[in-house]
Scaffold this motif. Structure first.
Motif, PDB file in Angstrom:
ATOM      1  N   ARG A  73       0.863  -1.183   0.000  1.00 19.35           N
ATOM      2  CA  ARG A  73       0.000   0.000   0.000  1.00 19.35           C
ATOM      3  C   ARG A  73       0.901   1.235   0.000  1.00 19.35           C
ATOM      4  O   ARG A  73       1.830   1.337   0.802  1.00 19.35           O
ATOM      5  CB  ARG A  73      -0.872  -0.034   1.259  1.00 19.35           C
ATOM      6  CG  ARG A  73      -1.967   1.014   1.333  1.00 19.35           C
ATOM      7  CD  ARG A  73      -2.913   0.617   2.487  1.00 19.35           C
ATOM      8  NE  ARG A  73      -3.884   1.671   2.783  1.00 19.35           N
ATOM      9  CZ  ARG A  73      -3.698   2.616   3.688  1.00 19.35           C
ATOM     10  NH1 ARG A  73      -2.569   2.658   4.379  1.00 19.35           N
ATOM     11  NH2 ARG A  73      -4.633   3.519   3.928  1.00 19.35           N
ATOM     12  N   ASN A  74       0.642   2.170  -0.911  1.00 10.53           N
ATOM     13  CA  ASN A  74       1.483   3.355  -1.061  1.00 10.53           C
ATOM     14  C   ASN A  74       0.630   4.596  -1.195  1.00 10.53           C
ATOM     15  O   ASN A  74      -0.525   4.522  -1.625  1.00 10.53           O
ATOM     16  CB  ASN A  74       2.366   3.218  -2.311  1.00 10.53           C
ATOM     17  CG  ASN A  74       3.315   2.043  -2.220  1.00 10.53           C
ATOM     18  OD1 ASN A  74       4.412   2.152  -1.688  1.00 10.53           O
ATOM     19  ND2 ASN A  74       2.885   0.891  -2.723  1.00 10.53           N
ATOM     20  N   ARG A  75       1.209   5.732  -0.858  1.00  6.52           N
ATOM     21  CA  ARG A  75       0.507   6.996  -1.120  1.00  6.52           C
ATOM     22  C   ARG A  75       0.424   7.190  -2.631  1.00  6.52           C
ATOM     23  O   ARG A  75       1.405   6.997  -3.350  1.00  6.52           O
ATOM     24  CB  ARG A  75       1.253   8.172  -0.489  1.00  6.52           C
ATOM     25  CG  ARG A  75       1.178   8.208   1.019  1.00  6.52           C
ATOM     26  CD  ARG A  75       1.912   9.426   1.576  1.00  6.52           C
ATOM     27  NE  ARG A  75       1.137  10.673   1.421  1.00  6.52           N
ATOM     28  CZ  ARG A  75       1.598  11.869   1.802  1.00  6.52           C
ATOM     29  NH1 ARG A  75       2.817  11.979   2.313  1.00  6.52           N
ATOM     30  NH2 ARG A  75       0.844  12.952   1.651  1.00  6.52           N
ATOM     31  N   GLY A  76      -0.760   7.588  -3.104  1.00 10.10           N
ATOM     32  CA  GLY A  76      -0.945   7.796  -4.530  1.00 10.10           C
ATOM     33  C   GLY A  76      -0.485   9.173  -4.984  1.00 10.10           C
ATOM     34  O   GLY A  76      -0.131   9.377  -6.146  1.00 10.10           O
ATOM     35  N   ASP A  77      -0.514  10.129  -4.051  1.00  2.29           N
ATOM     36  CA  ASP A  77      -0.030  11.485  -4.324  1.00  2.29           C
ATOM     37  C   ASP A  77       0.207  12.128  -2.955  1.00  2.29           C
ATOM     38  O   ASP A  77       0.178  11.453  -1.936  1.00  2.29           O
ATOM     39  CB  ASP A  77      -1.034  12.277  -5.176  1.00  2.29           C
ATOM     40  CG  ASP A  77      -2.434  12.323  -4.575  1.00  2.29           C
ATOM     41  OD1 ASP A  77      -2.561  12.246  -3.328  1.00  2.29           O
ATOM     42  OD2 ASP A  77      -3.416  12.449  -5.338  1.00  2.29           O
ATOM     43  N   ASN A 323       4.206  16.534   7.403  1.00  2.20           N
ATOM     44  CA  ASN A 323       3.161  17.400   6.835  1.00  2.20           C
ATOM     45  C   ASN A 323       3.830  18.710   6.397  1.00  2.20           C
ATOM     46  O   ASN A 323       3.848  19.701   7.130  1.00  2.20           O
ATOM     47  CB  ASN A 323       2.076  17.633   7.895  1.00  2.20           C
ATOM     48  CG  ASN A 323       0.831  18.254   7.325  1.00  2.20           C
ATOM     49  OD1 ASN A 323       0.538  18.110   6.135  1.00  2.20           O
ATOM     50  ND2 ASN A 323       0.086  18.964   8.181  1.00  2.20           N
ATOM     51  N   ILE A 324       4.387  18.702   5.189  1.00  4.60           N
ATOM     52  CA  ILE A 324       5.292  19.760   4.753  1.00  4.60           C
ATOM     53  C   ILE A 324       4.546  20.867   4.007  1.00  4.60           C
ATOM     54  O   ILE A 324       3.760  20.597   3.093  1.00  4.60           O
ATOM     55  CB  ILE A 324       6.416  19.169   3.862  1.00  4.60           C
ATOM     56  CG1 ILE A 324       7.226  18.135   4.673  1.00  4.60           C
ATOM     57  CG2 ILE A 324       7.325  20.258   3.321  1.00  4.60           C
ATOM     58  CD1 ILE A 324       8.288  17.397   3.871  1.00  4.60           C
ATOM     59  N   ALA A 325       4.823  22.091   4.399  1.00  2.00           N
ATOM     60  CA  ALA A 325       4.211  23.259   3.750  1.00  2.00           C
ATOM     61  C   ALA A 325       4.589  23.282   2.273  1.00  2.00           C
ATOM     62  O   ALA A 325       5.756  23.102   1.916  1.00  2.00           O
ATOM     63  CB  ALA A 325       4.683  24.538   4.439  1.00  2.00           C
ATOM     64  N   GLY A 326       3.571  23.463   1.409  1.00  4.73           N
ATOM     65  CA  GLY A 326       3.819  23.502  -0.021  1.00  4.73           C
ATOM     66  C   GLY A 326       3.840  22.144  -0.686  1.00  4.73           C
ATOM     67  O   GLY A 326       3.871  22.045  -1.906  1.00  4.73           O
ATOM     68  N   ARG A 327       3.815  21.082   0.132  1.00  8.71           N
ATOM     69  CA  ARG A 327       3.782  19.721  -0.430  1.00  8.71           C
ATOM     70  C   ARG A 327       2.441  19.065  -0.116  1.00  8.71           C
ATOM     71  O   ARG A 327       1.707  18.684  -1.017  1.00  8.71           O
ATOM     72  CB  ARG A 327       4.954  18.876   0.109  1.00  8.71           C
ATOM     73  CG  ARG A 327       5.093  17.528  -0.584  1.00  8.71           C
ATOM     74  CD  ARG A 327       6.206  16.672   0.019  1.00  8.71           C
ATOM     75  NE  ARG A 327       5.803  16.040   1.282  1.00  8.71           N
ATOM     76  CZ  ARG A 327       6.535  15.125   1.914  1.00  8.71           C
ATOM     77  NH1 ARG A 327       7.725  14.766   1.432  1.00  8.71           N
ATOM     78  NH2 ARG A 327       6.099  14.593   3.056  1.00  8.71           N
ATOM     79  N   GLU A 328       2.137  18.926   1.161  1.00  3.69           N
ATOM     80  CA  GLU A 328       0.815  18.431   1.568  1.00  3.69           C
ATOM     81  C   GLU A 328      -0.194  19.586   1.520  1.00  3.69           C
ATOM     82  O   GLU A 328       0.185  20.758   1.699  1.00  3.69           O
ATOM     83  CB  GLU A 328       0.879  17.832   2.981  1.00  3.69           C
ATOM     84  CG  GLU A 328       1.275  16.358   3.018  1.00  3.69           C
ATOM     85  CD  GLU A 328       2.756  16.108   2.755  1.00  3.69           C
ATOM     86  OE1 GLU A 328       3.114  14.948   2.480  1.00  3.69           O
ATOM     87  OE2 GLU A 328       3.553  17.061   2.826  1.00  3.69           O
ATOM     88  N   PRO A 329      -1.488  19.264   1.300  1.00  4.72           N
ATOM     89  CA  PRO A 329      -2.509  20.328   1.147  1.00  4.72           C
ATOM     90  C   PRO A 329      -2.558  21.297   2.321  1.00  4.72           C
ATOM     91  O   PRO A 329      -2.774  22.490   2.129  1.00  4.72           O
ATOM     92  CB  PRO A 329      -3.820  19.543   1.028  1.00  4.72           C
ATOM     93  CG  PRO A 329      -3.426  18.181   0.552  1.00  4.72           C
ATOM     94  CD  PRO A 329      -2.065  17.918   1.118  1.00  4.72           C
ATOM     95  N   ILE A 377       5.873   8.112  -4.246  1.00  2.00           N
ATOM     96  CA  ILE A 377       5.785   8.952  -3.044  1.00  2.00           C
ATOM     97  C   ILE A 377       6.476   8.214  -1.904  1.00  2.00           C
ATOM     98  O   ILE A 377       5.857   7.396  -1.212  1.00  2.00           O
ATOM     99  CB  ILE A 377       4.315   9.254  -2.660  1.00  2.00           C
ATOM    100  CG1 ILE A 377       3.509   9.718  -3.875  1.00  2.00           C
ATOM    101  CG2 ILE A 377       4.269  10.270  -1.525  1.00  2.00           C
ATOM    102  CD1 ILE A 377       3.854  11.083  -4.403  1.00  2.00           C
ATOM    103  N   PRO A 378       7.763   8.442  -1.692  1.00  2.00           N
ATOM    104  CA  PRO A 378       8.463   7.713  -0.633  1.00  2.00           C
ATOM    105  C   PRO A 378       8.062   8.223   0.750  1.00  2.00           C
ATOM    106  O   PRO A 378       7.676   9.396   0.897  1.00  2.00           O
ATOM    107  CB  PRO A 378       9.943   8.005  -0.907  1.00  2.00           C
ATOM    108  CG  PRO A 378       9.944   9.324  -1.592  1.00  2.00           C
ATOM    109  CD  PRO A 378       8.669   9.380  -2.403  1.00  2.00           C
ATOM    110  N   PRO A 379       8.154   7.380   1.776  1.00  2.00           N
ATOM    111  CA  PRO A 379       8.006   7.886   3.138  1.00  2.00           C
ATOM    112  C   PRO A 379       9.161   8.847   3.428  1.00  2.00           C
ATOM    113  O   PRO A 379      10.204   8.786   2.776  1.00  2.00           O
ATOM    114  CB  PRO A 379       8.123   6.629   4.009  1.00  2.00           C
ATOM    115  CG  PRO A 379       8.109   5.464   3.081  1.00  2.00           C
ATOM    116  CD  PRO A 379       8.523   5.946   1.742  1.00  2.00           C
TER     117      PRO A 379
END
Length: 466
Positions: A73-77, A323-329, A377-379
């Motif tokens: 199971r992986n993050r899709g975006d 939860n990075i600014a400019g990357r995550e919503p 989308i790597p951890p």
């Protein structure tokens, strides 16, 4: 005229070197027969040492970062919601049978993980444990599709996996494992003898399922070890059975066939679970809008993203996401603080102690330090709690950082970093006892197979030949 070279790969998912090379070597005469005339040794898995991505890393000779998936199971975006499951469609690069097919070699694969949906090969591909059905003609689990009928005529209801293997009904589990394995070996032996092939590979999942289901009866050092009149010997008897089937296979082979017996990772007892999101909440990295009253998966919780810097995923290992600014919503970690936060987490996680205050030996990895590249989308961090003696539990509502029950059903063991490889090349006599080799890695398998079949090795393969 010289007979053409062939390669047979016998895959035993999760088979550990401690059982095959040490504890039961004398009781597994057929595996020992391959060892005694060949080379053998521990095979280091990828990180993470789990079925998906390990078999694809082995057969593409590329690490999980290059492959672009880090588990099943992986993050899709970079949104919080989208997840994808890594099946055959996720593998964007050649695996060994693709290279061989193009070179005109006849290939047969049965049950190799991440071969559903099956792809066109110069031969036959039978899907793996991810196949949702063996009877749906609209979504065939074989290539070509007509092979489905041939399999049914040979073994009846073919099992790609054990249904509901996380169960407390161990008698049911054993019946299902034997039924699945008997059918797989029946099919393998028939096709080995009757079909034309240059490369033949199958993977048996029963070894993995029996370890996860029955390790606490096998290992006296397991914290849940139970004395039981039949179950204490169940894994041993299954290995003896597998070995007898391998003996029948060896008797079908000619003198031009190189044999590999290989596993994707090993197995070890599971001491417990670290509730990764409970720990992140306790340490102030993760904030929920409300605390669930019952065990709840993290993606079903109401997370306060405006106050959350980090969250995690469960599984045999942990995936940590920032939860990075400019990357995550709704990211709040400034990009300039990411490295300091990763280093802080790294140090704190490696300092984790068990309930008695003893450091459990956690290992933390940054993806860019262990992979040639990081696709998909790597951890942000990969974590082996207690060096895999503890699993990662992602759900919330435990009331503790520690748990001794698995949140996805009964499970007695975790994976270990080293699997096995045994190779016998009939043209080389190593003699008596074989030759133990060290320093081998999962990705060394694909180039070695190609070398044995005199096919050029793609320059982007990361492994070496042995």
């Amino acid at each position: 005229m010289k007979e053409r070279k062939k390669v047979l790969v016998i895959g035993l998912d999760c088979a550990p070197p401690e059982l095959v090379f040490e504890q039961w070597r004398e009781d597994l005469p057929n595996m020992r027969r391959v060892m005694d005339e060949g080379v053998w040794g521990k095979l280091e898995s990828c990180i993470p040492a789990i079925t998906v991505p390990a078999w694809s890393a082995m057969l593409a000779s590329k690490d999980p970062g290059t492959l672009g998936f880090y588990g099943f199971r992986n993050r899709g975006d970079y949104s919080y919601e989208k997840h994808t499951l890594a099946n055959a469609n996720s593998v964007k690069t050649d695996r060994v049978w693709d290279v061989l097919s193009r070179a005109g070699k006849r290939v047969i694969t049965i049950g190799v993980p991440q071969t559903y949906p099956p792809k066109a090969v110069n031969g036959i591909q039978v899907g793996c444990f991810l196949s949702p059905s063996t009877t749906n003609a609209a979504k065939p689990y074989t290539y070509p599709a007509a092979v489905m009928q041939e399999i049914e005529a040979t073994v009846g209801d073919y099992l790609v996996d054990v249904p509901n293997f996380r169960t407390d009904d161990k008698a049911y589990l054993l019946r299902q494992i034997y039924s699945m394995t008997e059918k797989r070996f029946k099919l393998v032996k028939k096709w080995l003898a009757e079909k034309e092939w240059d490369f033949f590979m199958f993977v048996e999942m029963g070894t993995d399922r029996i370890h996860h289901g029955l390790w606490k009866y096998h290992d006296p050092s397991h914290h849940k070890y139970e004395v039981h009149p039949t179950l204490n010997q169940s894994i041993y008897h299954y290995y003896r059975y597998i070995d007898s089937e391998i003996g029948q296979i060896l008797d079908l082979l000619d003198e031009n066939t190189t044999v590999f017996i290989v596993s994707d990772h090993g197995a070890k007892k599971m001491d417990g679970g670290i509730c990764v999101n409970e720990w992140l909440i306790r340490e102030g990295y993760l904030r929920l809008k409300s605390q669930p009253s019952t065990l709840t998966a993290i993606d079903k919780c109401e997370i306060d993203w405006s106050k959350t810097r980090v969250w995690g995923d469960g599984g045999y290992y942990a995936r940590i996401f920032l939860n990075i600014a400019g990357r995550e919503p709704q990211g709040i970690v400034p990009s300039g603080e990411v490295e300091a936060l990763r280093n802080e987490l790294h140090a704190k996680l490696e300092a984790l102690e068990d309930p008695d205050g003893v450091n459990i030996g956690t290992r933390v990895y940054k993806p860019e330090e262990i992979y040639q590249e990081c696709n998909g989308i790597p951890p942000d961090l990969l974590v082996y709690f207690g060096d895999l003696y503890w699993r990662s539990v992602g759900s919330v509502g435990h009331g503790s950082v520690y748990t001794f029950e698995n949140d996805t059903g009964p499970d007695d063991c975790n994976h270990a970093q080293y699997g096995i490889v045994i190779k016998h090349d009939p043209a080389v006599r190593e003699g008596p006892g074989g030759r133990e080799v060290s320093g081998l890695q999962l990705m060394d398998m694909a180039p070695t197979i190609l070398k044995h079949l005199d096919v050029a090795i793609p320059t982007d393969m990361q492994g070496k030949t042995f």
